[in-house]
Design a protein around this motif. Sequence first.
Motif, PDB file in Angstrom:
ATOM      1  N   SER A  23      40.811 -33.718  18.898  1.00 14.01           N
ATOM      2  CA  SER A  23      41.612 -34.422  17.891  1.00 14.01           C
ATOM      3  C   SER A  23      42.024 -33.504  16.754  1.00 14.01           C
ATOM      4  CB  SER A  23      40.816 -35.604  17.339  1.00 14.01           C
ATOM      5  OG  SER A  23      39.595 -35.150  16.750  1.00 14.01           O
ATOM      6  N   GLU A  24      41.244 -32.403  16.531  1.00 10.66           N
ATOM      7  CA  GLU A  24      41.582 -31.480  15.453  1.00 10.66           C
ATOM      8  C   GLU A  24      42.667 -30.492  15.862  1.00 10.66           C
ATOM      9  OE1 GLU A  24      38.539 -32.115  16.409  1.00 10.66           O
ATOM     10  OE2 GLU A  24      37.683 -33.217  14.711  1.00 10.66           O
ATOM     11  N   THR A  25      42.764 -30.204  17.160  1.00 10.56           N
ATOM     12  CA  THR A  25      43.717 -29.194  17.624  1.00 10.56           C
ATOM     13  C   THR A  25      45.003 -29.782  18.166  1.00 10.56           C
ATOM     14  OG1 THR A  25      42.669 -29.169  19.806  1.00 10.56           O
ATOM     15  CG2 THR A  25      41.853 -27.604  18.166  1.00 10.56           C
ATOM     16  N   LEU A  26      45.079 -31.111  18.302  1.00  8.66           N
ATOM     17  CA  LEU A  26      46.283 -31.747  18.823  1.00  8.66           C
ATOM     18  C   LEU A  26      47.414 -31.703  17.805  1.00  8.66           C
ATOM     19  CD1 LEU A  26      44.795 -34.908  20.551  1.00  8.66           C
ATOM     20  CD2 LEU A  26      45.944 -33.020  21.709  1.00  8.66           C
ATOM     21  N   VAL A  54      41.492 -39.709  17.749  1.00  8.59           N
ATOM     22  CA  VAL A  54      42.518 -39.404  16.743  1.00  8.59           C
ATOM     23  C   VAL A  54      42.584 -40.494  15.686  1.00  8.59           C
ATOM     24  CG1 VAL A  54      45.003 -39.061  16.393  1.00  8.59           C
ATOM     25  CG2 VAL A  54      43.866 -38.057  18.382  1.00  8.59           C
ATOM     26  N   LEU A  55      42.338 -41.758  16.061  1.00  7.31           N
ATOM     27  CA  LEU A  55      42.392 -42.877  15.126  1.00  7.31           C
ATOM     28  C   LEU A  55      41.172 -42.833  14.211  1.00  7.31           C
ATOM     29  CD1 LEU A  55      43.670 -45.468  14.085  1.00  7.31           C
ATOM     30  CD2 LEU A  55      42.519 -46.710  15.924  1.00  7.31           C
ATOM     31  N   SER A  56      41.360 -42.309  13.033  1.00  9.33           N
ATOM     32  CA  SER A  56      40.258 -42.154  12.085  1.00  9.33           C
ATOM     33  C   SER A  56      40.816 -42.102  10.674  1.00  9.33           C
ATOM     34  CB  SER A  56      39.472 -40.877  12.397  1.00  9.33           C
ATOM     35  OG  SER A  56      38.531 -40.604  11.382  1.00  9.33           O
ATOM     36  N   PRO A  57      40.067 -42.630   9.668  1.00 11.64           N
ATOM     37  CA  PRO A  57      40.538 -42.546   8.273  1.00 11.64           C
ATOM     38  C   PRO A  57      40.722 -41.117   7.788  1.00 11.64           C
ATOM     39  CG  PRO A  57      38.734 -44.110   8.488  1.00 11.64           C
ATOM     40  CD  PRO A  57      38.823 -43.385   9.785  1.00 11.64           C
ATOM     41  N   SER A  58      40.002 -40.168   8.400  1.00 12.03           N
ATOM     42  CA  SER A  58      40.113 -38.772   7.980  1.00 12.03           C
ATOM     43  C   SER A  58      41.288 -38.047   8.619  1.00 12.03           C
ATOM     44  CB  SER A  58      38.822 -38.023   8.316  1.00 12.03           C
ATOM     45  OG  SER A  58      38.535 -38.087   9.703  1.00 12.03           O
ATOM     46  N   SER A  59      41.913 -38.628   9.639  1.00 14.31           N
ATOM     47  CA  SER A  59      43.052 -37.997  10.303  1.00 14.31           C
ATOM     48  C   SER A  59      44.313 -38.155   9.461  1.00 14.31           C
ATOM     49  CB  SER A  59      43.275 -38.614  11.681  1.00 14.31           C
ATOM     50  OG  SER A  59      42.147 -38.431  12.511  1.00 14.31           O
ATOM     51  N   PRO A  60      45.296 -37.280   9.640  1.00 14.75           N
ATOM     52  CA  PRO A  60      46.573 -37.442   8.931  1.00 14.75           C
ATOM     53  C   PRO A  60      47.215 -38.781   9.261  1.00 14.75           C
ATOM     54  CG  PRO A  60      46.412 -35.246   9.891  1.00 14.75           C
ATOM     55  CD  PRO A  60      45.254 -36.032  10.425  1.00 14.75           C
ATOM     56  N   ILE A 116      38.713 -51.698  12.377  1.00 19.76           N
ATOM     57  CA  ILE A 116      38.004 -52.266  11.231  1.00 19.76           C
ATOM     58  C   ILE A 116      37.579 -51.170  10.255  1.00 19.76           C
ATOM     59  CG2 ILE A 116      35.921 -53.507  10.539  1.00 19.76           C
ATOM     60  CD1 ILE A 116      36.140 -55.105  13.138  1.00 19.76           C
ATOM     61  N   GLU A 117      37.073 -50.077  10.813  1.00 22.63           N
ATOM     62  CA  GLU A 117      36.664 -48.967   9.959  1.00 22.63           C
ATOM     63  C   GLU A 117      37.859 -48.404   9.194  1.00 22.63           C
ATOM     64  OE1 GLU A 117      34.700 -44.472  10.327  1.00 22.63           O
ATOM     65  OE2 GLU A 117      35.100 -45.677  12.121  1.00 22.63           O
ATOM     66  N   THR A 118      38.978 -48.289   9.850  1.00 17.05           N
ATOM     67  CA  THR A 118      40.179 -47.772   9.202  1.00 17.05           C
ATOM     68  C   THR A 118      40.672 -48.719   8.112  1.00 17.05           C
ATOM     69  OG1 THR A 118      40.826 -46.660  11.256  1.00 17.05           O
ATOM     70  CG2 THR A 118      42.550 -47.011   9.607  1.00 17.05           C
ATOM     71  N   ALA A 119      40.604 -50.018   8.365  1.00 17.96           N
ATOM     72  CA  ALA A 119      41.079 -51.002   7.382  1.00 17.96           C
ATOM     73  C   ALA A 119      40.180 -51.071   6.153  1.00 17.96           C
ATOM     74  CB  ALA A 119      41.183 -52.383   8.036  1.00 17.96           C
TER      75      ALA A 119
END
Length: 578
Positions: A23-26, A54-60, A116-119
């Motif tokens: 997810s960091e290199t994509l 990739v679906l994470s609050p820390s992702s762009p 839910i975590e993202t929201a």
Amino acid sequence: MASSIQETKKKKRHQNPKKTKTSETLTLKEVKTLGSQLLSSRAHINNLPTLLSVLSPSSPLKFSLEALISLQSFFVPLVNEIPSKTLADPSKEKDPELVYKAWLRARFDEFVNSLIETAVDSRSEEALKDVALDAIMDFVKLGKDGKFQSAIYHRLLHSIVRNTSSVDSLIDLLASKYFKYLDVRYFTYTSLYKVANDSNSRHMAGISPKEAEKASSDPLSGNSKSQKPKGMHSEASSVNRILKKIKLKFTNAWLSFLRLPLPLDIYKEVLATLHQNVLPYMANPAILCDFLTMSYDIGGVISVMALSGLFVLMTKHGLEYPKFYEKLYALLTPAVFMAKHRALFFQLLDTCLKSSHLPAYLAAAFAKRLSRMALSVTPSGERLIIAIIHNLLRRHPSINFLVNKQDEEADGEASEGGDNSSQDAGIIRSVVQSKKHGIDPFKSEESDPSKSDAMRSSLWEIDTLRHHYCPAVSRFVASLESDLTVRAKTSEVTVADYCSGSYGTLFKQEVERRVKQVPLAFYKATPNTLFWGSEFPGWSFQDPRDNKQEGQDVDKGVSKTLGKDHTGSVKRQRVECV
């Protein structure tokens, strides 16, 4: 030889991290490609875990949005096919299709948890929270047979309650978009009731004031048009039955919430909200009488804030509280003028004292206590006190003797009697005697209004405000006197107009006030001193340079010459330089 070459290639692939995409290199283009492949063929099902990472609050933001949209588009058509439970031991299952569906169920749960975590996460941007919440609610309403998926919704609310950071923006989104649906409200109250009663969920007491306010919204504000939106309802019950059940769930949720050990700031916010957003919509509002009476008995700011709810129960639901006025009397301290909700408190105070059945001693005690407080509050507070006392005197003519009178007038009234009873005449005589001796019989420290001796006193404190330094206060006292003299042409004062006053508002009113006559200082001769000697007996004000002589002891313009006044006492003569 061939086998050794293959082993070497495998080692190189394993040692080279660039060959494995994470997810960091994509790149964004690769994320879009993974999503397109996943939606196009089941052969690319292994793209699913990568998109979930990739679906994470820390992702762009763009990466998360792209992965979220692709995953949502993939799972929406499969919701009805996904089993409700995962397999206990997938390794023992021989049917490949069942194993695949069990694996799919696990990935779906992982996707919902990520949403839910993202929201809820404070690191997520508002646009991502909005899309994540919409995706969650889509899965809530897309259950089998169109039933509401309360399990997913419960997980969302449970995460909101457990979250330690602020979730105000998410609460606003949820309320504005989905609280218009009655089924959403119904399961909101059901879930909050479960969370509050969970022995491991005592952290709910730490819910923010904003969330407490949102949770107290009108449970029945949804129109009949929104009672059966497409795909959001079970059509088993009639509208009236649904409304009754929602009221019951709303009541149970609030009762379970109020049983928690609420922090002080939350406790205050609940009391401030209760009378408007909770009591009118409960199945049985009188059930909160114990909570409100206990809060009212605490004293201080808590009692001030509990007064609104208690007043609603007394006036609309037949609650009897014998010590109500005694507690209300005890709340009248200068500190109440600094309370956050003082405006509502004084409006309720004025309303509570409006009844014509109020005993004369009680009306006199409140008028006198307010009058005494006028000596220690701000000018805006003094105007508010004058307004309330004005209304008390108009509503209860039996306490008009409290108005400060000249001794000769009071003596005449006491001797003539007139229309007053013998008891009133005796009260007037005691007032006159107290005034002659300079004693006020009022007991300001007494908490019981019946023992305060207010009937033997007078409102001399209001009389002192006629010479107040603030023009707005002195003018208001003058208007009070003329109003009580000509009752037929005047009416009660609206207390709400004076509840929000401050030094700033008074200053603004004085600056904007049009003055017809401006006072001017006129002197026949140009003054050469700041003060006239006649205004300060025993002191003289003159320029020491006018009579300075050689050998005279002059120290910084102050003469040490001593003189005697008419009583023989020696006073120092002060000489000031102009």
